[in-house]
Write a protein that holds these residues in place. Structure first.
Motif, PDB file in Angstrom:
ATOM      1  N   VAL A 101      42.640  36.335  41.821  1.00 37.15           N
ATOM      2  CA  VAL A 101      41.703  37.207  41.112  1.00 37.15           C
ATOM      3  C   VAL A 101      40.354  37.154  41.827  1.00 37.15           C
ATOM      4  O   VAL A 101      39.864  36.078  42.176  1.00 37.15           O
ATOM      5  CB  VAL A 101      41.546  36.770  39.640  1.00 37.15           C
ATOM      6  CG1 VAL A 101      40.595  37.713  38.909  1.00 37.15           C
ATOM      7  CG2 VAL A 101      42.901  36.736  38.944  1.00 37.15           C
ATOM      8  N   LEU A 102      39.765  38.328  42.044  1.00 38.76           N
ATOM      9  CA  LEU A 102      38.436  38.451  42.662  1.00 38.76           C
ATOM     10  C   LEU A 102      37.477  39.004  41.631  1.00 38.76           C
ATOM     11  O   LEU A 102      37.706  40.097  41.088  1.00 38.76           O
ATOM     12  CB  LEU A 102      38.493  39.382  43.877  1.00 38.76           C
ATOM     13  CG  LEU A 102      39.538  39.055  44.953  1.00 38.76           C
ATOM     14  CD1 LEU A 102      39.613  40.192  45.968  1.00 38.76           C
ATOM     15  CD2 LEU A 102      39.193  37.751  45.654  1.00 38.76           C
ATOM     16  N   LEU A 103      36.409  38.258  41.309  1.00 36.42           N
ATOM     17  CA  LEU A 103      35.379  38.718  40.398  1.00 36.42           C
ATOM     18  C   LEU A 103      34.154  39.109  41.213  1.00 36.42           C
ATOM     19  O   LEU A 103      33.661  38.305  42.014  1.00 36.42           O
ATOM     20  CB  LEU A 103      34.996  37.615  39.404  1.00 36.42           C
ATOM     21  CG  LEU A 103      35.730  37.603  38.059  1.00 36.42           C
ATOM     22  CD1 LEU A 103      37.209  37.398  38.270  1.00 36.42           C
ATOM     23  CD2 LEU A 103      35.164  36.518  37.149  1.00 36.42           C
ATOM     24  N   GLU A 142      39.235  45.840  49.374  1.00 36.64           N
ATOM     25  CA  GLU A 142      40.284  46.848  49.221  1.00 36.64           C
ATOM     26  C   GLU A 142      41.574  46.412  49.905  1.00 36.64           C
ATOM     27  O   GLU A 142      42.677  46.627  49.391  1.00 36.64           O
ATOM     28  CB  GLU A 142      39.809  48.185  49.771  1.00 36.64           C
ATOM     29  CG  GLU A 142      40.763  49.338  49.503  1.00 36.64           C
ATOM     30  CD  GLU A 142      40.210  50.660  49.971  1.00 36.64           C
ATOM     31  OE1 GLU A 142      40.772  51.703  49.568  1.00 36.64           O
ATOM     32  OE2 GLU A 142      39.224  50.670  50.744  1.00 36.64           O
ATOM     33  N   ALA A 143      41.460  45.771  51.068  1.00 38.75           N
ATOM     34  CA  ALA A 143      42.646  45.279  51.768  1.00 38.75           C
ATOM     35  C   ALA A 143      43.345  44.204  50.948  1.00 38.75           C
ATOM     36  O   ALA A 143      44.583  44.154  50.878  1.00 38.75           O
ATOM     37  CB  ALA A 143      42.258  44.739  53.144  1.00 38.75           C
ATOM     38  N   GLY A 144      42.563  43.323  50.305  1.00 41.48           N
ATOM     39  CA  GLY A 144      43.167  42.292  49.470  1.00 41.48           C
ATOM     40  C   GLY A 144      43.923  42.872  48.297  1.00 41.48           C
ATOM     41  O   GLY A 144      44.990  42.376  47.921  1.00 41.48           O
ATOM     42  N   VAL A 145      43.388  43.937  47.710  1.00 41.22           N
ATOM     43  CA  VAL A 145      44.049  44.566  46.568  1.00 41.22           C
ATOM     44  C   VAL A 145      45.282  45.330  47.011  1.00 41.22           C
ATOM     45  O   VAL A 145      46.385  45.156  46.464  1.00 41.22           O
ATOM     46  CB  VAL A 145      43.065  45.495  45.824  1.00 41.22           C
ATOM     47  CG1 VAL A 145      43.801  46.269  44.727  1.00 41.22           C
ATOM     48  CG2 VAL A 145      41.918  44.688  45.230  1.00 41.22           C
ATOM     49  N   ARG A 146      45.138  46.178  48.004  1.00 38.59           N
ATOM     50  CA  ARG A 146      46.238  47.041  48.416  1.00 38.59           C
ATOM     51  C   ARG A 146      47.376  46.278  49.091  1.00 38.59           C
ATOM     52  O   ARG A 146      48.547  46.573  48.839  1.00 38.59           O
ATOM     53  CB  ARG A 146      45.728  48.135  49.362  1.00 38.59           C
ATOM     54  CG  ARG A 146      44.826  49.159  48.700  1.00 38.59           C
ATOM     55  CD  ARG A 146      44.490  50.292  49.644  1.00 38.59           C
ATOM     56  NE  ARG A 146      43.654  51.295  49.014  1.00 38.59           N
ATOM     57  CZ  ARG A 146      44.122  52.282  48.252  1.00 38.59           C
ATOM     58  NH1 ARG A 146      45.433  52.401  48.056  1.00 38.59           N
ATOM     59  NH2 ARG A 146      43.305  53.159  47.703  1.00 38.59           N
ATOM     60  N   GLU A 147      47.054  45.313  49.931  1.00 45.11           N
ATOM     61  CA  GLU A 147      48.082  44.665  50.739  1.00 45.11           C
ATOM     62  C   GLU A 147      48.574  43.346  50.146  1.00 45.11           C
ATOM     63  O   GLU A 147      49.757  43.025  50.263  1.00 45.11           O
ATOM     64  CB  GLU A 147      47.547  44.433  52.159  1.00 45.11           C
ATOM     65  CG  GLU A 147      47.201  45.716  52.896  1.00 45.11           C
ATOM     66  CD  GLU A 147      46.802  45.460  54.330  1.00 45.11           C
ATOM     67  OE1 GLU A 147      46.884  44.295  54.773  1.00 45.11           O
ATOM     68  OE2 GLU A 147      46.400  46.419  55.018  1.00 45.11           O
ATOM     69  N   GLN A 182      46.065  41.505  45.087  1.00 44.95           N
ATOM     70  CA  GLN A 182      45.077  40.794  44.296  1.00 44.95           C
ATOM     71  C   GLN A 182      44.540  41.663  43.163  1.00 44.95           C
ATOM     72  O   GLN A 182      44.611  42.897  43.212  1.00 44.95           O
ATOM     73  CB  GLN A 182      43.916  40.341  45.196  1.00 44.95           C
ATOM     74  CG  GLN A 182      44.315  39.310  46.241  1.00 44.95           C
ATOM     75  CD  GLN A 182      43.195  39.044  47.233  1.00 44.95           C
ATOM     76  OE1 GLN A 182      42.442  39.936  47.595  1.00 44.95           O
ATOM     77  NE2 GLN A 182      43.092  37.791  47.684  1.00 44.95           N
ATOM     78  N   ALA A 183      44.026  40.986  42.125  1.00 43.09           N
ATOM     79  CA  ALA A 183      43.367  41.685  41.026  1.00 43.09           C
ATOM     80  C   ALA A 183      41.865  41.607  41.253  1.00 43.09           C
ATOM     81  O   ALA A 183      41.296  40.511  41.318  1.00 43.09           O
ATOM     82  CB  ALA A 183      43.730  41.040  39.698  1.00 43.09           C
ATOM     83  N   LEU A 184      41.219  42.751  41.398  1.00 47.82           N
ATOM     84  CA  LEU A 184      39.788  42.832  41.652  1.00 47.82           C
ATOM     85  C   LEU A 184      39.075  43.256  40.367  1.00 47.82           C
ATOM     86  O   LEU A 184      39.341  44.328  39.828  1.00 47.82           O
ATOM     87  CB  LEU A 184      39.504  43.847  42.760  1.00 47.82           C
ATOM     88  CG  LEU A 184      38.039  44.170  43.047  1.00 47.82           C
ATOM     89  CD1 LEU A 184      37.269  42.920  43.465  1.00 47.82           C
ATOM     90  CD2 LEU A 184      37.934  45.253  44.116  1.00 47.82           C
ATOM     91  N   GLY A 201      48.105  45.810  44.178  1.00 47.41           N
ATOM     92  CA  GLY A 201      47.350  45.129  43.141  1.00 47.41           C
ATOM     93  C   GLY A 201      46.717  46.098  42.181  1.00 47.41           C
ATOM     94  O   GLY A 201      47.215  47.208  41.964  1.00 47.41           O
ATOM     95  N   ARG A 202      45.582  45.689  41.612  1.00 50.76           N
ATOM     96  CA  ARG A 202      44.870  46.586  40.707  1.00 50.76           C
ATOM     97  C   ARG A 202      43.394  46.236  40.654  1.00 50.76           C
ATOM     98  O   ARG A 202      42.988  45.112  40.931  1.00 50.76           O
ATOM     99  CB  ARG A 202      45.476  46.556  39.306  1.00 50.76           C
ATOM    100  CG  ARG A 202      45.485  45.221  38.608  1.00 50.76           C
ATOM    101  CD  ARG A 202      46.037  45.398  37.204  1.00 50.76           C
ATOM    102  NE  ARG A 202      46.383  44.155  36.564  1.00 50.76           N
ATOM    103  CZ  ARG A 202      46.792  44.065  35.302  1.00 50.76           C
ATOM    104  NH1 ARG A 202      46.895  45.146  34.571  1.00 50.76           N
ATOM    105  NH2 ARG A 202      47.106  42.894  34.769  1.00 50.76           N
ATOM    106  N   VAL A 203      42.613  47.251  40.275  1.00 53.15           N
ATOM    107  CA  VAL A 203      41.175  47.104  40.103  1.00 53.15           C
ATOM    108  C   VAL A 203      40.889  47.175  38.609  1.00 53.15           C
ATOM    109  O   VAL A 203      41.423  48.039  37.895  1.00 53.15           O
ATOM    110  CB  VAL A 203      40.413  48.205  40.856  1.00 53.15           C
ATOM    111  CG1 VAL A 203      38.918  48.094  40.596  1.00 53.15           C
ATOM    112  CG2 VAL A 203      40.696  48.114  42.348  1.00 53.15           C
ATOM    113  N   VAL A 204      40.055  46.260  38.128  1.00 56.50           N
ATOM    114  CA  VAL A 204      39.743  46.157  36.706  1.00 56.50           C
ATOM    115  C   VAL A 204      38.241  46.308  36.521  1.00 56.50           C
ATOM    116  O   VAL A 204      37.449  45.659  37.223  1.00 56.50           O
ATOM    117  CB  VAL A 204      40.224  44.810  36.137  1.00 56.50           C
ATOM    118  CG1 VAL A 204      39.839  44.681  34.666  1.00 56.50           C
ATOM    119  CG2 VAL A 204      41.739  44.661  36.299  1.00 56.50           C
TER     120      VAL A 204
END
Length: 583
Positions: A274-276, A292-297, A300-302, A378-381
């Protein structure tokens, strides 16, 4: 002698006349009921049900199909009767028809559904929800027990006491369960009616939960110092199960970095779950590219923490159609994040067109304060509550617990590098085990990846074919794939780069049905179903159908003994006449 001869002649003549008239008389039939039991039925229950059926239909002969199958057998004209609870009876009827479906006199509880989360975090509560059907109206107490299907140890239980006026046939019960063992865990659920021997316990229902490790790796980035990010970071610091690493940029080129003791010397090289991110409008283009690379590839949850309505900037690439206005209320409203209360007075009102999936709401207005959207793997929150941190110390809220619950749930949903999904399709001999394997995008960079899969014990290789980039699918006949481990290996050439394992259960799913389903099935096929209520009325059509008809008439003059009687009478009369010298 003459009188005897005359009598014999009269008998012979009458027999010939009777044969010419060919009269028939009605013949009553005594049917045979061949009784089969569906499901696991104890011997004493079998004996009781056979006695009840015999008392209900005194005009028929009742036989146990289990005994006639190993003995002389039942007559070819016997009518088949299936006895048991709704689900096993319906399954039996679908395989082989029966003239009568007879509901077991002693009621049994039955599950119509068993639900548990597909994934849970070790050390956290996960509820097991069950719906129980066929509950007798007089049942006051229901008890549901959850055990480990492997060890048999109890994992949790719940009791429900019903009011005297509650006569519902279906009841829902929630059993709290604490996930403690990491890995796939098979839970077995059984429902019973304590103190009521007239109601049998339900057949067991199984459900599999993937229990993830408790530790969630969280990276906090404050592109500029913000109160929202600061207090979220403090809520997660020094918390068991959260591996925290932070970076706070206090000035251009100056940043303060910290990490929890559990991170170890390789903390800078790990992949966070998880990235806050706070101060989103201060993110650089390089920051956004990396996030974005961490989420897409890597899946990760951003989490983007809002402290105001942000302007334009590189961060918009993370939520391209973002638009919002600040909404405020005079007194704080209560919202629920991960089941924990937050107080919020100001929040960003995101238009419906830009929303993803709401993850938390305000109770008063149902306005979402946490919104998620899938991006790549992943996903963005978005956390749109602007000032929840102001009331963090109030006794009626749980600000820190809400943050911990949110990151735990987001971390549990981060996909593994190799995600495997297996299911059974088809029926009968056409049943096959289908396996779908998806590799995370970052794994595809290993160069020309491929996937192999083995299933069962001993292992049997499955032929996997690529259906799209990063996704493979294969199938094997269920007869060749017994219950056992499914081992999937991702390869780069001949080198195994990742391996995943899952448990495979190819046991056919238990049929869920009520007695109304059985009655409809029998009615559709022109047959009978006798429930616990009004059995005499249900069996009356069978008795009516067995009344003699023209096809059941008995013609005595067409029997061999009638012809023999006529021939003997005429022959004896002729002999007596010859003996008397008459012609």
């Amino acid at each position: 002698m003459t009188a005897i001869a005359a009598s014999l002649r009269a008998v012979g003549v009458l027999a010939v006349v009777g044969a010419l008239l060919d009269p028939g008389c009605a013949q009553a039939r005594r049917p045979t009921l061949d009784v089969a039991f569906a499901g696991d039925v104890a011997d004493e229950v079998r004996a009781q049900e056979l006695a009840r059926i015999a008392a209900e239909v005194p005009w028929a002969t009742v036989m146990d199909a289990r005994r006639t199958s190993v003995g002389n057998g039942s007559p070819s004209t016997a009518l088949r009767v299936v006895v048991g609870d709704a689900a096993p009876v319906l399954a039996d009827l679908q395989a082989r028809s029966a003239a009568i479906a007879w509901q077991a006199t002693t009621p049994s509880l039955a599950f119509t559904s068993v639900h548990a989360p597909a994934r849970a975090v070790s050390g956290t509560r996960a509820d097991v929800s069950v719906n129980i059907g066929d509950v007798p109206a007089a049942t006051r107490v229901l008890r549901v027990v959850v055990t480990d299907a492997v060890t048999g140890r109890e994992q949790g239980h719940a009791e429900l006491t019903r009011a005297a006026s509650d006569t519902r046939v279906g009841v829902s019960v929630v059993v709290p369960w604490l996930a403690t063992r990491v890995g796939e865990q098979r839970l077995r659920v059984v429902a019973s009616a304590p103190g009521n021997d007239s109601v049998r316990p339900s057949p067991p229902g199984d459900v599999i939960v993937d229990v993830r490790p408790a530790t969630v790796r969280v990276d906090v980035l404050e592109a500029r110092p913000t109160w929202a990010a600061r207090f979220a970071r403090l809520a997660l610091s020094a918390v068991a199960g959260v591996d925290l690493q932070t970076e706070v940029r206090v000035a251009p080129g100056i940043a303060a970095r910290t990490s929890s003791p559990e991170s170890g010397p390789t903390a800078r090289h790990r992949d966070a779950d998880v990235l806050l991110v706070g101060g989103v409008d201060a993110l650089t283009s390089g920051d956004v590219t990396r996030l974005e690379a961490g989420v897409r590839e890597r899946g990760q949850a951003l989490v983007l923490l809002m402290d105001e309505a942000p302007g334009t900037g590189p961060w918009r690439r993370l939520w391209p159609d973002f638009s919002a206005s600040i909404h405020s209320v005079p007194t704080p409203a209560i919202g629920r994040v991960g089941g924990h209360a937050w107080k919020v007075r100001e929040w960003l009102d995101v238009p419906l067109s830009t929303r993803g999936t709401p993850l938390a709401f305000l109770e008063s207005s149902a306005a979402p304060i946490v919104i998620g959207r899938a991006v790549g793997a992943g996903r963005v929150v978005l956390v749109t509550a602007l000032d929840a941190w102001r009331w963090r110390a109030d006794t009626d809220v749980a600000f820190a617990a809400g943050w911990r619950a949110l990151v735990q749930s987001l971390g549990a949903d981060v996909p593994p590098e190799v995600a495997t999904t297996a299911w059974v399709s088809g029926r009968g001999r056409a049943r096959t085990l289908q396996v779908d394997v998806a590799a995370r995008p970052d794994l595809l960079r290993t160069g020309n990846p491929s996937v192999t899969a083995d299933v069962g014990s001993p292992r049997q290789a499955m032929l996997m074919h690529q259906v799209e980039a990063g996704r493979w699918r294969g199938a094997v006949r269920v007869g060749a794939a017994e219950n056992g481990p499914l081992v999937v290996q991702a390869r780069a050439g001949t080198t195994v780069v990742r391996q995943a394992q899952a448990s495979v259960d190819v046991t056919p799913s238990a049929l869920v049905a009520s007695w109304d389903d059985v009655a409809r099935h029998q009615e559709a096929h022109g047959r009978l179903a006798a429930g616990r209520e009004a059995r005499s009325a249900a069996m009356r059509p069978l008795r009516e159908s067995l009344r003699p008809s023209d096809a059941d008439r008995w013609f005595v003059t067409r029997t061999w003994w009638f012809a023999g009687l006529a021939l003997c009478a005429l022959g004896a009369e002729w002999i007596l006449r010859r003996l008397a010298g008459a012609r």
